[in-house]
Design an enzyme around this catalytic site. Structure first.
Site, PDB file in Angstrom:
ATOM      1  N   ARG A  78       0.967  -1.172  -0.038  1.00  0.00           N
ATOM      2  CA  ARG A  78      -0.099  -0.081  -0.042  1.00  0.00           C
ATOM      3  C   ARG A  78       1.039   1.438  -0.051  1.00  0.00           C
ATOM      4  O   ARG A  78       0.522   2.092  -0.818  1.00  0.00           O
ATOM      5  CB  ARG A  78      -1.008   0.091   0.956  1.00  0.00           C
ATOM      6  CG  ARG A  78      -2.092   1.201   1.002  1.00  0.00           C
ATOM      7  CD  ARG A  78      -3.078   1.059   2.296  1.00  0.00           C
ATOM      8  NE  ARG A  78      -2.389   1.069   3.583  1.00  0.00           N
ATOM      9  CZ  ARG A  78      -3.178   0.725   4.625  1.00  0.00           C
ATOM     10  NH1 ARG A  78      -4.432   0.424   4.441  1.00  0.00           N
ATOM     11  NH2 ARG A  78      -2.617   0.986   5.702  1.00  0.00           N
ATOM     12  N   LYS A 179      -2.445   6.912   1.369  1.00  0.00           N
ATOM     13  CA  LYS A 179      -2.534   7.305   2.714  1.00  0.00           C
ATOM     14  C   LYS A 179      -1.583   8.285   3.148  1.00  0.00           C
ATOM     15  O   LYS A 179      -0.342   8.192   3.427  1.00  0.00           O
ATOM     16  CB  LYS A 179      -2.135   5.788   3.788  1.00  0.00           C
ATOM     17  CG  LYS A 179      -2.426   5.861   5.282  1.00  0.00           C
ATOM     18  CD  LYS A 179      -2.072   4.646   5.737  1.00  0.00           C
ATOM     19  CE  LYS A 179      -2.648   4.625   7.169  1.00  0.00           C
ATOM     20  NZ  LYS A 179      -4.101   4.540   7.435  1.00  0.00           N
ATOM     21  N   GLU A 213     -16.246   6.318   4.463  1.00  0.00           N
ATOM     22  CA  GLU A 213     -15.494   6.096   5.507  1.00  0.00           C
ATOM     23  C   GLU A 213     -15.499   6.985   6.574  1.00  0.00           C
ATOM     24  O   GLU A 213     -15.782   8.231   6.077  1.00  0.00           O
ATOM     25  CB  GLU A 213     -14.096   5.325   5.066  1.00  0.00           C
ATOM     26  CG  GLU A 213     -13.286   6.641   4.506  1.00  0.00           C
ATOM     27  CD  GLU A 213     -11.715   6.181   4.654  1.00  0.00           C
ATOM     28  OE1 GLU A 213     -11.299   5.349   5.280  1.00  0.00           O
ATOM     29  OE2 GLU A 213     -11.141   6.853   3.742  1.00  0.00           O
TER      30      GLU A 213
END
Ligand code: PLP
Length: 332
Positions: A78, A179, A213
Site C-alpha cells: 500500500r 495514505k 468511511e
C-alpha cells in the site's frame, strides 16, 4: 526496558529507527539512528508541497511468547501504491520488510502483552531542499519507521457516536486511497466541527449520501447475516483491517456485499436492528453506538456481532486461533 503502555497513544518511540534514503536515483542501504529527532532542510519538499505518506501496522506478543507482524506485506504494497500516486520514489519491498523485522527484533522487549501491541509507523517524505519545486516531484526521499507501544485506541465498551456528514468530503476524490497527511489535514475541519457541535467521536463521510468511511477508519454495516461495505474505489482508503474483517466474516458464515449504499439505507437498517463497525489498525474493530443523522441521534441497538468479529480477528493476531490465511510473519 519495561513493557508498559504509555497513556497517550503513539507518544513514546523506541529509541532507534531504521532510515532508508533515496539519493542519486537509488535506494541506499539502511542506517540506524536515534528516533529523537530528524535533520532536514527547512526547504524539504514534504514540508512545502505535501510529498508525504505513511503506514500503520502492528506487532503482537502471542500467548506462546513469539512476536509476530500482522500482514506487513499488505502495508508495504500500500505504501508503494501511495508513493506512486504521490510521485515519490517507490520503496523496495525486501529492504523495507527487513527493516521492519529488524526494528521489531530490536524493540522486542517493548512489545506489550495482549490487548496492547507495538504500533509501527513507516513514513516516506520527499526531501529535495528546493522550495521552487511546487510543480515537480522530489528526486530524493527518506523512509523511516517509528515503533511505539500502544494500548487500545478506543476503549472496549466506550461510546462511538458518528456524525453522518453528507455535505463535505474527507479529501479530494482522486486522493482517497493515498495514505497521506494531506488527507487528514483536509478532513480536520469537519472532524473538529462534529466534536464541537454534536459531541461526536468520528465523522462518517457520505458525500451526496454515498456511505464511504470515517476520517481514519473504514466502515461496514452488519445487517443480519450480511456485511455491507463500499467496493474499492479511488475515493477512500483500502484498509488492511477492512480486508481482514471481510475474510474472517466469510469464515464465520456471513454474506459479504461490497456494494454502494446510501445514508437512507443505513438509517433504515440501523432503525431495524442492524449493527455497524469501524475498522482500522489502531482501533482494530470499534462497534458504533449511535449515529447523528440530520441533527437527530439514532442509537445502534447492539454491538454483539461487531465484538464477535473483533475477537475472531484479534484471536488470530495473538495466536489464540489458527492463522489460516497466512497473515502472520514470525519475527522472534
Ligand atoms: C489507515 C486508514 C484506514 C485503515 O486502514 P488499516 O490498513 O485497516 O489500518 C482507514 N481509513 C483511513 C483514512 C486511513 O488512513
Amino acid at each position: 526496558m519495561s513493557r508498559t503502555v504509555p497513556a497517550v497513544f503513539g507518544s513514546v518511540f523506541h529509541q532507534e529507527m531504521p532510515v532508508l534514503a533515496y539519493e542519486n536515483g537509488a535506494w541506499q542501504p539502511v542506517r540506524w539512528q536515534s528516533a529523537q529527532d530528524l535533520t532536514l532542510s527547512p526547504g524539504a519538499h514534504a514540508l512545502h508541497y505535501g510529498s508525504e505518506c505513511f503506514e500503520g501496522l502492528k506487532a503482537f506478543r502471542q500467548q506462546n511468547g513469539h512476536i509476530v507482524l500482522f500482514r506487513p506485506q499488505a502495508n508495504i504494497e500500500r505504501m508503494r501504491q501511495s508513493a506512486r500516486l504521490l510521485h515519490l520514489p517507490v520503496p523496495e519491498s525486501e529492504a523495507y520488510l527487513n527493516a521492519l523485522v529488524e526494528l521489531v527484533k530490536r524493540a522486542a522487549d517493548e512489545v506489550p502483552d495482549a490487548p496492547a501491541a507495538l504500533y509501527l509507523r513507516p513514513t516516506l517524505i520527499g526531501t529535495d531542499p528546493v522550495i521552487g519545486k511546487a510543480g515537480t516531484p522530489s528526486e530524493t526521499a527518506l523512509l523511516y519507521i517509528l515503533a511505539s507501544p500502544v494500548g487500545d485506541y478506543f476503549k472496549v465498551g466506550s461510546p462511538m457516536k458518528l456524525l453522518v456528514e453528507t455535505e463535505h468530503m474527507r479529501c479530494a476524490p482522486h486522493m482517497g486511497r493515498v495514505k497521506c497527511g494531506g488527507n487528514y489535514a483536509s478532513a480536520l475541519p469537519w472532524v473538529l466541527k462534529a466534536k464541537e457541535e454534536h459531541g461526536a467521536n468520528q465523522v462518517l463521510f457520505c458525500p451526496n449520501g454515498d456511505v464511504q468511511e470515517t476520517g481514519a477508519s473504514n466502515f461496514a454495516l452488519i445487517n443480519g447475516n450480511e456485511i455491507i461495505t463500499k467496493p474499492l474505489t479511488d475515493e477512500f482508503l483500502h484498509g488492511v483491517t477492512r480486508d481482514s474483517v471481510l475474510t474472517v466474516a466469510k469464515d464465520l458464515g456471513y454474506t459479504v456485499s461490497e456494494r454502494n449504499f446510501t445514508v437512507d439505507e443505513l438509517k433504515a437498517a440501523v432503525e431495524n436492528g442492524a449493527e455497524a463497525i469501524l475498522t482500522g489498525t489502531a482501533a482494530v474493530i470499534s462497534p458504533v453506538t449511535s449515529f447523528v443523522i440530520k441533527g437527530r441521534e439514532i442509537p445502534v441497538q447492539s454491538q454483539e456481532r461487531g465484538y464477535a468479529i473483533r475477537k475472531a480477528v484479534t484471536d488470530i493476531q495473538y495466536g489464540a486461533a489458527e492463522d489460516k490465511h497466512g497473515w502472520l510473519v514470525d519475527v522472534c
